[in-house]
Design an enzyme around this catalytic site. Structure first.
Site, PDB file in Angstrom:
ATOM      1  CG  PHE A  17      -8.888   6.614   9.174  1.00 37.35           C
ATOM      2  CD1 PHE A  17      -9.737   6.921  10.377  1.00 37.35           C
ATOM      3  CD2 PHE A  17      -9.297   5.674   8.166  1.00 37.35           C
ATOM      4  CE1 PHE A  17     -10.788   6.178  10.360  1.00 37.35           C
ATOM      5  CE2 PHE A  17     -10.493   5.036   8.380  1.00 37.35           C
ATOM      6  CZ  PHE A  17     -11.296   5.308   9.441  1.00 37.35           C
ATOM      7  CG  LEU A  41       3.492  14.918  11.276  1.00 39.37           C
ATOM      8  CD1 LEU A  41       3.618  16.305  12.314  1.00 39.37           C
ATOM      9  CD2 LEU A  41       1.928  14.432  11.664  1.00 39.37           C
ATOM     10  CB  THR A  42       1.734  13.508   4.129  1.00 37.63           C
ATOM     11  OG1 THR A  42       0.532  12.333   4.647  1.00 37.63           O
ATOM     12  CG2 THR A  42       2.860  12.534   4.032  1.00 37.63           C
ATOM     13  CB  ILE A  66       8.800   4.705   6.235  1.00 41.13           C
ATOM     14  CG1 ILE A  66       7.947   4.845   4.978  1.00 41.13           C
ATOM     15  CG2 ILE A  66       7.958   4.861   7.349  1.00 41.13           C
ATOM     16  CD1 ILE A  66       6.828   3.939   4.772  1.00 41.13           C
ATOM     17  CB  THR A 106       5.233   6.595   0.553  1.00 41.87           C
ATOM     18  OG1 THR A 106       5.848   7.989   0.609  1.00 41.87           O
ATOM     19  CG2 THR A 106       4.558   6.125   1.750  1.00 41.87           C
ATOM     20  CB  THR A 140      -5.998  -2.170   0.803  1.00 44.78           C
ATOM     21  OG1 THR A 140      -7.281  -1.945   0.314  1.00 44.78           O
ATOM     22  CG2 THR A 140      -4.862  -2.194  -0.267  1.00 44.78           C
ATOM     23  CG  ASP A 141     -10.681  -4.628   0.140  1.00 43.48           C
ATOM     24  OD1 ASP A 141      -9.989  -3.430  -0.127  1.00 43.48           O
ATOM     25  OD2 ASP A 141     -12.041  -4.630   0.545  1.00 43.48           O
ATOM     26  CD  GLU A 142      -8.642   0.275  -2.671  1.00 48.68           C
ATOM     27  OE1 GLU A 142      -8.376   0.794  -3.730  1.00 48.68           O
ATOM     28  OE2 GLU A 142      -9.131   1.157  -1.617  1.00 48.68           O
ATOM     29  CE1 TYR A 166      -3.153   2.685  -0.978  1.00 44.54           C
ATOM     30  CE2 TYR A 166      -5.456   1.894  -1.603  1.00 44.54           C
ATOM     31  CZ  TYR A 166      -4.561   1.948  -0.599  1.00 44.54           C
ATOM     32  OH  TYR A 166      -4.709   1.471   0.762  1.00 44.54           O
ATOM     33  CB  SER A 167      -4.670  -1.377  -5.610  1.00 41.47           C
ATOM     34  OG  SER A 167      -4.768  -1.272  -7.082  1.00 41.47           O
ATOM     35  CE  LYS A 170      -1.024  -0.705   1.530  1.00 39.10           C
ATOM     36  NZ  LYS A 170      -0.220  -0.248   2.918  1.00 39.10           N
ATOM     37  CG  HIS A 299     -14.475   3.498  -9.687  1.00 33.69           C
ATOM     38  ND1 HIS A 299     -15.556   4.598  -9.270  1.00 33.69           N
ATOM     39  CD2 HIS A 299     -14.306   3.030  -8.410  1.00 33.69           C
ATOM     40  CE1 HIS A 299     -15.597   4.612  -8.075  1.00 33.69           C
ATOM     41  NE2 HIS A 299     -14.951   3.931  -7.396  1.00 33.69           N
TER      42      HIS A 299
HETATM   43  P1  NAD Z   1      -3.801   7.836   5.978  1.00 33.68           P
HETATM   44  O1  NAD Z   1      -3.821   8.414   4.381  1.00 33.68           O
HETATM   45  O2  NAD Z   1      -5.145   8.549   6.731  1.00 33.68           O
HETATM   46  O3  NAD Z   1      -2.643   8.001   6.711  1.00 33.68           O
HETATM   47  C1  NAD Z   1      -1.257   7.785   6.536  1.00 33.68           C
HETATM   48  C2  NAD Z   1      -0.319   8.199   7.308  1.00 33.68           C
HETATM   49  O4  NAD Z   1       0.998   7.849   6.830  1.00 33.68           O
HETATM   50  C3  NAD Z   1      -0.279   9.678   7.607  1.00 33.68           C
HETATM   51  O5  NAD Z   1      -0.247  10.031   8.871  1.00 33.68           O
HETATM   52  C4  NAD Z   1       0.947  10.263   6.794  1.00 33.68           C
HETATM   53  O6  NAD Z   1       1.393  11.519   7.450  1.00 33.68           O
HETATM   54  C5  NAD Z   1       1.722   9.102   7.021  1.00 33.68           C
HETATM   55  N1  NAD Z   1       2.720   9.125   5.975  1.00 33.68           N
HETATM   56  C6  NAD Z   1       2.554   9.007   4.497  1.00 33.68           C
HETATM   57  N2  NAD Z   1       3.858   9.166   3.809  1.00 33.68           N
HETATM   58  C7  NAD Z   1       4.921   8.688   4.871  1.00 33.68           C
HETATM   59  C8  NAD Z   1       6.243   8.603   4.809  1.00 33.68           C
HETATM   60  N3  NAD Z   1       6.907   8.623   3.852  1.00 33.68           N
HETATM   61  N4  NAD Z   1       6.763   8.172   6.175  1.00 33.68           N
HETATM   62  C9  NAD Z   1       6.152   8.655   7.014  1.00 33.68           C
HETATM   63  N5  NAD Z   1       4.803   8.493   7.372  1.00 33.68           N
HETATM   64  C10 NAD Z   1       4.160   8.587   6.121  1.00 33.68           C
HETATM   65  O7  NAD Z   1      -4.025   5.987   5.724  1.00 33.68           O
HETATM   66  P2  NAD Z   1      -4.965   5.211   6.498  1.00 33.68           P
HETATM   67  O8  NAD Z   1      -6.427   5.350   5.934  1.00 33.68           O
HETATM   68  O9  NAD Z   1      -4.952   5.398   7.931  1.00 33.68           O
HETATM   69  O10 NAD Z   1      -4.608   3.765   5.957  1.00 33.68           O
HETATM   70  C11 NAD Z   1      -3.363   3.399   6.851  1.00 33.68           C
HETATM   71  C12 NAD Z   1      -2.936   1.976   6.243  1.00 33.68           C
HETATM   72  O11 NAD Z   1      -4.034   1.314   6.017  1.00 33.68           O
HETATM   73  C13 NAD Z   1      -2.457   2.435   4.639  1.00 33.68           C
HETATM   74  O12 NAD Z   1      -1.441   1.140   4.542  1.00 33.68           O
HETATM   75  C14 NAD Z   1      -3.737   1.675   3.974  1.00 33.68           C
HETATM   76  O13 NAD Z   1      -3.241   1.090   2.849  1.00 33.68           O
HETATM   77  C15 NAD Z   1      -4.097   0.814   4.807  1.00 33.68           C
HETATM   78  N6  NAD Z   1      -5.818   0.503   4.546  1.00 33.68           N
HETATM   79  C16 NAD Z   1      -6.518   1.600   4.889  1.00 33.68           C
HETATM   80  C17 NAD Z   1      -7.890   1.232   4.476  1.00 33.68           C
HETATM   81  C18 NAD Z   1      -8.960   2.376   4.491  1.00 33.68           C
HETATM   82  O14 NAD Z   1     -10.258   2.252   4.483  1.00 33.68           O
HETATM   83  N7  NAD Z   1      -8.444   3.798   4.949  1.00 33.68           N
HETATM   84  C19 NAD Z   1      -8.394   0.040   4.438  1.00 33.68           C
HETATM   85  C20 NAD Z   1      -7.506  -1.008   4.412  1.00 33.68           C
HETATM   86  C21 NAD Z   1      -6.036  -0.795   4.297  1.00 33.68           C
END
Ligand code: NAD
Length: 339
Positions: A17, A41-42, A66, A106, A140-142, A166-167, A170, A299
């Site tokens: 995303f 590409l999970t 990674i 990961t 993340t803020d989490e 998760y948090s 991170k 939660h």
């Molecule tokens: P997402 O789940 O949409 O995307 C994660 C991507 O990482 C995917 O394309 C997946 O294929 C890839 N991936 C997963 N495991 C992998 C691996 N072992 N090697 C290579 N690629 C791998 O996540 P997102 O929502 O885009 O979040 C991206 C980052 O931002 C994360 O680190 C998340 O913690 C952080 N974040 C997200 C949010 C939110 O609201 N979505 C808020 C704050 C921080």
């Protein structure tokens, strides 16, 4: 203030995303940045997020993990990477409760592999000065844990209190990133951002779920009483914040990024249902689809972060109003779910 200019950038998780939005954001700029996207590409990643990229001649996709140290080191050498922007992660709290070890692998091990590869290739092999490279870790803020309704917003000095796998994973990766700065002088920056929304977010997340359920007349699940509060930032604003940190952020520093746009889940679901009903009228209001379901274990009640440091030091503040961001988001998912 010294301005850092990335030339050869490795983005991890760029098919997800925020990563996909960030790649579009970087390539749309005039700066001649060559960008390599490493993504496994999970289930969460899709190359459909990266069709029709601007300046696609400067973009290169590698499918890989990674945690694969040999691959990561090869990419750093072969593409002469000077900048890493690390998004790749397992990111869904519910999945972390079901399968925590995937998150440790990961998020913690993967981050350690990237940091170690950067230290090895940049410092040991190439003797690159720290001023000529950057490692930005996206978090993340989490990691700050659950706040009460009246607790002050978290800052870069707030202690970590993660409460989900998760948090916690991170948080572990954040500690590793800053440890590489303190121990080896690796030029690390880190950001802790609040909830993002916008195009390309996975269907399982809260805002896409509400939009999809409205369009498909399905029940909209709301955890527990729906009182949990989150701050919502439009994804483009997050991308701009990361760019600002890369360019002018101080190495070894952590920046909290938010929108000052807190909603409890009930209020947000009602608001979004009303917006959807205005745009796509139906036999009965979409609010009738709201369905309170068993709460997620542990939660977190509320997250909130201060934007004072990034505003004061880097002049960043969010520029997309919630109304405008939601309009774009709804239009994106209308196309996705009605085609
Ligand atoms: P997402 O789940 O949409 O995307 C994660 C991507 O990482 C995917 O394309 C997946 O294929 C890839 N991936 C997963 N495991 C992998 C691996 N072992 N090697 C290579 N690629 C791998 O996540 P997102 O929502 O885009 O979040 C991206 C980052 O931002 C994360 O680190 C998340 O913690 C952080 N974040 C997200 C949010 C939110 O609201 N979505 C808020 C704050 C921080």
């Amino acid at each position: 203030m010294t301005i850092y200019q990335p030339r050869h950038m490795l983005v991890t998780g760029g098919a997800g995303f925020i990563g996909a939005n960030f790649i579009q954001h970087v390539l749309a700029q005039n700066a001649p940045i060559h960008l390599v996207n490493l993504d496994k590409l999970t289930y969460a990643g899709s190359l459909s997020h990266l069709e029709h990229l601007p300046h696609a001649e400067r973009y290169h996709f590698i499918q890989g993990d990674i945690t694969d140290a040999a691959l990561v080191q090869h990419l750093l050498r072969h593409h002469r990477i000077d900048t890493i922007v690390h998004f790749a992660a397992e990111s869904h709290v519910d999945r972390s409760i079901a399968s925590p070890l995937t998150f440790v692998e990961t998020n913690v091990v993967g981050t350690a592999v990237l940091l170690e590869a950067a230290r090895h290739v940049w410092f040991e092999e190439n003797a690159l000065p720290a001023a000529q490279c950057r490692f930005h870790h996206v978090s993340t803020d989490e990691v700050f844990g659950s706040l009460g309704l009246d607790s002050p917003a978290c800052t870069d000095t707030t202690a970590y209190q993660p409460r989900s796998p998760y948090s916690a994973s991170k948080a572990g990766s954040d500690h590793l990133a800053l440890a590489y700065y303190h121990t080896y002088g690796l030029p690390v920056t880190l950001s802790n951002c609040s909830n993002n929304y916008g195009p390309y977010q996975h269907d399982e997340k809260f805002i896409p779920t509400i939009i999809r359920c409205c369009l498909q007349a399905k029940r909209i699940p709301i955890y527990g009483q729906g009182n949990n509060c989150r701050d919502w930032l439009y994804v483009d604003d997050h991308c701009q914040a990361i760019t600002a940190i890369l360019r002018s952020g101080n190495i070894g520093q952590r920046y909290t990024i938010g929108a000052n746009n807190e909603w409890d889940n009930n209020a947000l679901a009602h608001y979004l249902c009303e917006q959807m009903y205005r745009l796509f009228p139906a036999a009965s209001p979409y609010t009738t689809l709201l369905d309170h379901v068993t709460d997620r274990p542990g939660h977190d009640f509320r997250y909130a972060v201060s934007t004072e440091k990034i505003q004061t030091e880097l002049g960043w503040s969010p520029c997309t109003s919630f109304e405008a961001g939601l309009r774009k988001t709804i239009e994106f998912y209308r196309m996705r779910y009605t085609q």
